[in-house]
Enzyme design. Structure first.
Site, PDB file in Angstrom:
ATOM      1  N   HIS A 380      40.525  39.383  38.058  1.00 39.99           N
ATOM      2  CA  HIS A 380      39.184  39.250  38.652  1.00 39.99           C
ATOM      3  C   HIS A 380      38.162  38.796  37.624  1.00 39.99           C
ATOM      4  CE1 HIS A 380      37.361  43.001  36.989  1.00 39.99           C
ATOM      5  NE2 HIS A 380      38.571  43.506  37.084  1.00 39.99           N
ATOM      6  N   CYS A 399      43.125  46.631  35.555  1.00 35.17           N
ATOM      7  CA  CYS A 399      43.091  45.270  36.072  1.00 35.17           C
ATOM      8  C   CYS A 399      42.834  44.288  34.929  1.00 35.17           C
ATOM      9  CB  CYS A 399      42.032  45.128  37.150  1.00 35.17           C
ATOM     10  SG  CYS A 399      42.454  45.950  38.703  1.00 35.17           S
TER      11      CYS A 399
END
Length: 490
Positions: A380, A399
């Site tokens: 992301h 992440c």
């Protein structure tokens, strides 16, 4: 032996079931249960155990040499002590098959894997190929074809031989702690620094002065260790230089094992993230066509190793905050902070959770790249760009944050006429959350990998820190499993 044990168990279960059905006279049971009039179901034919091939004397010698050398050359054990070579035909074949599995698809048993080691090697049975090689007298070719077919593995094997030789020669002496060393410094610590660098860098000579040549050598070493190449020898550089040679050998062993977990053929179109180095590369064929810095999980919030496929891109994504993060980091900051940073409270009571709304302050930025995995991680965007300027970029909750997510989105959508750069920008400007599925031919494989050692064609190894401690754990598991299988193969 396993087949025979399973077969015996099956026969015993079948006999017991037949006895209960009144088909077999069992003492004491026939008087209690009268035989019903049912059609007998025949037992399944016994499993045929495939015999091991019989080796010629020359073939046995070739396999004995492989067993003696392969474990050391392929990093399946640390010590140079040679294993006992079985003299019995079947024991030698069992040992050869065990080494083949280890070199081809990894030394570890499935029970050895940690939960966040999400890569798993494909099942591999070496017996059919081995039997064919014996029949055609091509054992040497069979042995050569066992390792992973990647240059990254081959160069690490060269590096392993080099660092084993360094360790056997006594390794290197630590550079004593003290003030930072930089150009103009002199004395015994500079002499120790030169001696240490010379072990890995032939261009470094003896001396007691920190001159321009030594400055360049320090920068080369810092580059190999993934450090900021300032030329100043401070605490971080000393720490990397003073890792013992034996630990570097085990680090290479661990990374060779991870290569063995990969499929025998990687997809031509793929994205690879080196978790330890915090970098992403896009591949088409064997060569990377794009790369960027990344931010990966901090120790305690490790980014898992895994293989998956990116199937969609979310534009203007909201962030559904994991309960653990909300509890530890966000709820304590109070309602004013949550409102100021665009968090929305969803639900009440025990089901209450936080969602950060899309926007410039969203922790996920403007892009989220989704791929299926059991860890709920993804690639992301991020509004926090300052971290990318650091050489240490392990700072996420697991992440992977991307330095250039817009470029990656445009690359993945380049063949979709409905989502060219203008359409992407228009959707982002509208502020609404949109999921853009990738066309089937544009779905791209993604690999999150933990490479802490990699080498060039000359066997010059670059190392990265082992922030999660996975190298030492894996190297210990390799040696332990090698010891177990060596005993079992006899």
């Amino acid at each position: 032996m396993t087949v025979q044990r399973n077969l015996g168990s099956t026969i015993r279960r079948g006999a017991a079931w037949a006895a209960m059905a009144g088909l077999v006279a069992t003492p004491g049971l026939a008087q209690q249960v009268p035989a019903p009039t049912i059609q007998a179901v025949p037992l399944a034919p016994p499993v045929q155990v495939v015999p091991f091939p019989v080796l010629s004397a020359a073939q046995a010698a070739t396999l004995g040499q492989m067993i003696a050398d392969a474990g050391y050359a392929h990093g399946l054990r640390h010590d140079a002590d040679r294993p006992v070579i079985p003299q019995n035909n079947d024991a030698l074949v069992r040992a050869a098959l065990d080494f083949a599995r280890a070199v081809h698809s990894g030394r570890l048993d499935i029970s050895d894997f940690q939960q966040d080691w999400g890569l798993r090697p494909a099942p591999y049975d070496p017996l059919p190929g081995f039997a064919d090689a014996v029949k055609r007298d091509r054992i040497a070719a069979w042995i050569r074809a066992l390792p992973p077919p990647y240059a990254g593995y081959d160069t690490l094997q060269k590096g392993l031989a080099r660092y084993r030789a360094i360790e056997a020669d006594g390794g290197w002496s630590s550079v004593p702690a003290g003030p930072d060393l930089t150009i103009g410094a002199t004395g015994a610590r500079v002499a120790a620094l030169r001696k240490r660098l010379a072990v890995e860098d032939d261009a470094v000579s003896e001396g007691t002065k920190f001159d321009a040549d030594l400055l360049a050598a320090v920068k080369r070493a810092q580059g190999r260790y993934g450090l900021n190449p300032t030329g100043v020898v401070s605490t971080q550089t000393l720490g990397a230089l003073n890792v013992p040679a034996a630990d570097r050998v085990r680090q290479i062993m661990a990374n060779m094992e991870r290569w063995r977990w990969l499929p025998q053929e990687l997809p031509a179109k793929r994205i690879q993230v080196n978790i330890a180095d915090a970098r992403l590369a896009v591949f088409e064929g064997d060569a990377p066509i794009a790369s960027m810095k990344a931010v990966t999980g901090r120790p305690g919030n490790e980014t898992p190793m895994l293989q998956s496929k990116i199937h969609s891109i979310v534009l203007n994504p909201p962030w559904n905050v994991p309960t653990s993060i909300a509890t530890k980091e966000l709820w304590p900051k109070g309602a004013a902070y949550l409102a100021r940073n665009n968090y929305k409270v969803i639900g009440t009571g025990a089901n209450k959770r936080l969602q950060q709304q899309p926007g410039p302050r969203s922790a996920l930025g403007l892009y989220k790249f989704d791929f299926d995995n059991p860890y709920a991680v993804y690639l992301h965007d991020t509004p926090s760009q300052s971290t990318f300027a650091s050489f240490s970029r392990l700072a996420s909750h697991g992440c992977v944050r991307l330095e250039k997510p817009a470029a990656l989105a445009q690359l993945l959508l380049r063949n979709d006429p409905a989502w060219q750069p203008e359409q992407i920008q228009a959707a982002l400007a509208a502020g609404k959350t949109l999921r853009v599925p990738l066309q089937e031919q544009d779905k791209v494989s993604v690999y999150l990998l933990y490479w802490t050692a990699f080498a060039n064609r000359d066997g010059v190894v670059s190392f990265r820190a082992d922030p999660y401690g996975w190298d030492k754990t894996l190297a210990a598991k390799i040696e332990n499993r090698s010891a177990i299988t060596a005993v079992a193969a006899r």
